[in-house]
Design an enzyme around this catalytic site. Structure first.
Site, PDB file in Angstrom:
ATOM      1  N   VAL A 260       0.825  -1.217   0.000  1.00  6.27           N
ATOM      2  CA  VAL A 260       0.000   0.000   0.000  1.00  6.27           C
ATOM      3  C   VAL A 260       0.859   1.267   0.000  1.00  6.27           C
ATOM      4  O   VAL A 260       0.333   2.377  -0.054  1.00  6.27           O
ATOM      5  CB  VAL A 260      -0.967   0.048   1.206  1.00  6.27           C
ATOM      6  CG1 VAL A 260      -2.000  -1.049   1.113  1.00  6.27           C
ATOM      7  CG2 VAL A 260      -0.211  -0.003   2.523  1.00  6.27           C
ATOM      8  N   GLY A 261       2.178   1.095   0.076  1.00  4.81           N
ATOM      9  CA  GLY A 261       3.070   2.245   0.063  1.00  4.81           C
ATOM     10  C   GLY A 261       3.584   2.658   1.423  1.00  4.81           C
ATOM     11  O   GLY A 261       3.945   3.822   1.636  1.00  4.81           O
ATOM     12  N   LYS A 262       3.664   1.703   2.346  1.00  2.06           N
ATOM     13  CA  LYS A 262       4.131   2.033   3.708  1.00  2.06           C
ATOM     14  C   LYS A 262       5.538   2.615   3.697  1.00  2.06           C
ATOM     15  O   LYS A 262       5.819   3.577   4.413  1.00  2.06           O
ATOM     16  CB  LYS A 262       4.110   0.788   4.599  1.00  2.06           C
ATOM     17  CG  LYS A 262       2.746   0.270   4.955  1.00  2.06           C
ATOM     18  CD  LYS A 262       2.825  -0.822   6.018  1.00  2.06           C
ATOM     19  CE  LYS A 262       3.742  -1.977   5.628  1.00  2.06           C
ATOM     20  NZ  LYS A 262       3.284  -2.690   4.411  1.00  2.06           N
TER      21      LYS A 262
ATOM     22  N   VAL B 193       7.262   4.101   1.227  1.00  2.00           N
ATOM     23  CA  VAL B 193       7.301   5.430   0.614  1.00  2.00           C
ATOM     24  C   VAL B 193       6.814   6.473   1.619  1.00  2.00           C
ATOM     25  O   VAL B 193       7.439   7.527   1.796  1.00  2.00           O
ATOM     26  CB  VAL B 193       6.446   5.465  -0.670  1.00  2.00           C
ATOM     27  CG1 VAL B 193       6.236   6.904  -1.145  1.00  2.00           C
ATOM     28  CG2 VAL B 193       7.104   4.640  -1.767  1.00  2.00           C
TER      29      VAL B 193
ATOM     30  N   LYS C 114      12.807  -0.725  10.687  1.00  2.00           N
ATOM     31  CA  LYS C 114      11.915  -1.669  10.006  1.00  2.00           C
ATOM     32  C   LYS C 114      12.448  -3.052  10.357  1.00  2.00           C
ATOM     33  O   LYS C 114      13.313  -3.587   9.654  1.00  2.00           O
ATOM     34  CB  LYS C 114      11.918  -1.442   8.495  1.00  2.00           C
ATOM     35  CG  LYS C 114      10.996  -2.401   7.730  1.00  2.00           C
ATOM     36  CD  LYS C 114      11.077  -2.180   6.218  1.00  2.00           C
ATOM     37  CE  LYS C 114      10.286  -3.244   5.474  1.00  2.00           C
ATOM     38  NZ  LYS C 114       8.826  -3.100   5.624  1.00  2.00           N
TER      39      LYS C 114
ATOM     40  N   ASP D   1      13.507  -1.634   0.879  1.00  2.00           N
ATOM     41  CA  ASP D   1      12.850  -0.703   1.797  1.00  2.00           C
ATOM     42  C   ASP D   1      13.856  -0.119   2.778  1.00  2.00           C
ATOM     43  O   ASP D   1      13.812   1.071   3.101  1.00  2.00           O
ATOM     44  CB  ASP D   1      11.741  -1.417   2.571  1.00  2.00           C
ATOM     45  CG  ASP D   1      10.585  -1.855   1.684  1.00  2.00           C
ATOM     46  OD1 ASP D   1      10.543  -1.454   0.507  1.00  2.00           O
ATOM     47  OD2 ASP D   1       9.725  -2.604   2.178  1.00  2.00           O
TER      48      ASP D   1
ATOM     49  N   LYS E  54      -0.119   8.574  -6.539  1.00  2.00           N
ATOM     50  CA  LYS E  54       0.699   7.448  -6.966  1.00  2.00           C
ATOM     51  C   LYS E  54       1.928   7.991  -7.676  1.00  2.00           C
ATOM     52  O   LYS E  54       1.819   8.820  -8.578  1.00  2.00           O
ATOM     53  CB  LYS E  54      -0.098   6.546  -7.903  1.00  2.00           C
ATOM     54  CG  LYS E  54       0.636   5.291  -8.334  1.00  2.00           C
ATOM     55  CD  LYS E  54      -0.254   4.403  -9.189  1.00  2.00           C
ATOM     56  CE  LYS E  54       0.460   3.117  -9.585  1.00  2.00           C
ATOM     57  NZ  LYS E  54      -0.423   2.239 -10.403  1.00  2.00           N
TER      58      LYS E  54
END
Length: 231
Positions: A13-15, A17, A37, A51, A203
């Site tokens: 879902v774009g966590k 970013v 993370k 990430d 997006k």
């Protein structure tokens, strides 16, 4: 400890970013920010597209890749499942012990989970249990499309049942020409969930330090964000 725990209503879902963008935004406003993370699956933490690398680059932390992400697995699966395939099991105590070693190195932290808050991380704990232990307010990243109202509402209600504080919701991935559902979902989610919308973000065609920072500066309510963090 000040900061946020960034989770999502789903995977992809774009966590990252959003997490990296928030870290960069705080850094730009003279906050000493670190990133954590704890779990990564499906890619090396040192890969430039990982990430972990994006979080490190955007936050400008001196923490190493291993400091940021102590537990990495090869298979692109939920951490507990990926770990079992490699004969590894990470306990809750290990996650918290590592957090204890890095948390004093920065004034505030952006912590990113794996998938949603019900993802299994070990034999007997989920992402939600880590959030509760770290005592950081949650930011929920949600999709903009049809179905997101239900997913977001369920995430909020489960979090509330666990006694987890929620700072707000970010709707991520709005298209250039949003459909009617994308236009109306943010207001409906805020009303149903009783949780503030911190931003509605577009997006990104290309994820770079510049595009991510530009996105959060233009689309995140900074004053509300700072207020939720208590600064």
């Amino acid at each position: 400890m000040r900061g946020f725990f960034v989770t999502g209503t789903d995977t992809e879902v774009g966590k990252t970013v959003i997490s990296s963008g928030l870290a960069a935004l705080l850094k730009e406003h003279n906050r000493d920010v670190g990133v954590y993370k704890p779990f990564l699956s499906g890619i090396s933490r040192h890969h430039p597209d990982s990430d972990t690398s994006l979080l490190k680059d955007m936050s400008q932390t001196s923490l190493s890749h291993e400091d940021i992400t102590p537990f990495a697995f090869k298979a692109p699966l939920a951490p507990y499942v990926a770990g079992k395939l490699e004969g590894k099991t990470v306990t809750m105590e290990e996650v918290l012990s590592h957090w204890g070693r890095i948390r004093e190195k920065h004034e505030c932290f952006i912590v990113e989970g794996a998938g949603g808050i019900s993802v299994p991380l070990g034999e007997d704990y989920l992402v939600s249990h880590v959030i509760k232990a770290l005592q950081l307010p949650m930011i929920i990243v949600a999709r903009p499309h049809l179905g997101t109202i239900n997913h977001t509402f369920l995430t909020v209600k489960y979090a509330e049942s666990m006694g987890l504080p929620i700072a707000g919701i970010i709707i991520n991935g709005i298209s250039d020409s949003p459909d009617e559902d994308e236009k109306t979902n943010p207001e409906m989610i805020e009303r149903l969930c009783g949780v503030p919308i911190l931003g509605v973000t577009p997006k990104l065609a290309n994820v770079t330090k510049e595009t991510v920072l530009h996105m959060v500066k233009d689309h995140i309510n900074l004053s509300l964000l700072m207020n939720q963090m208590g600064v």
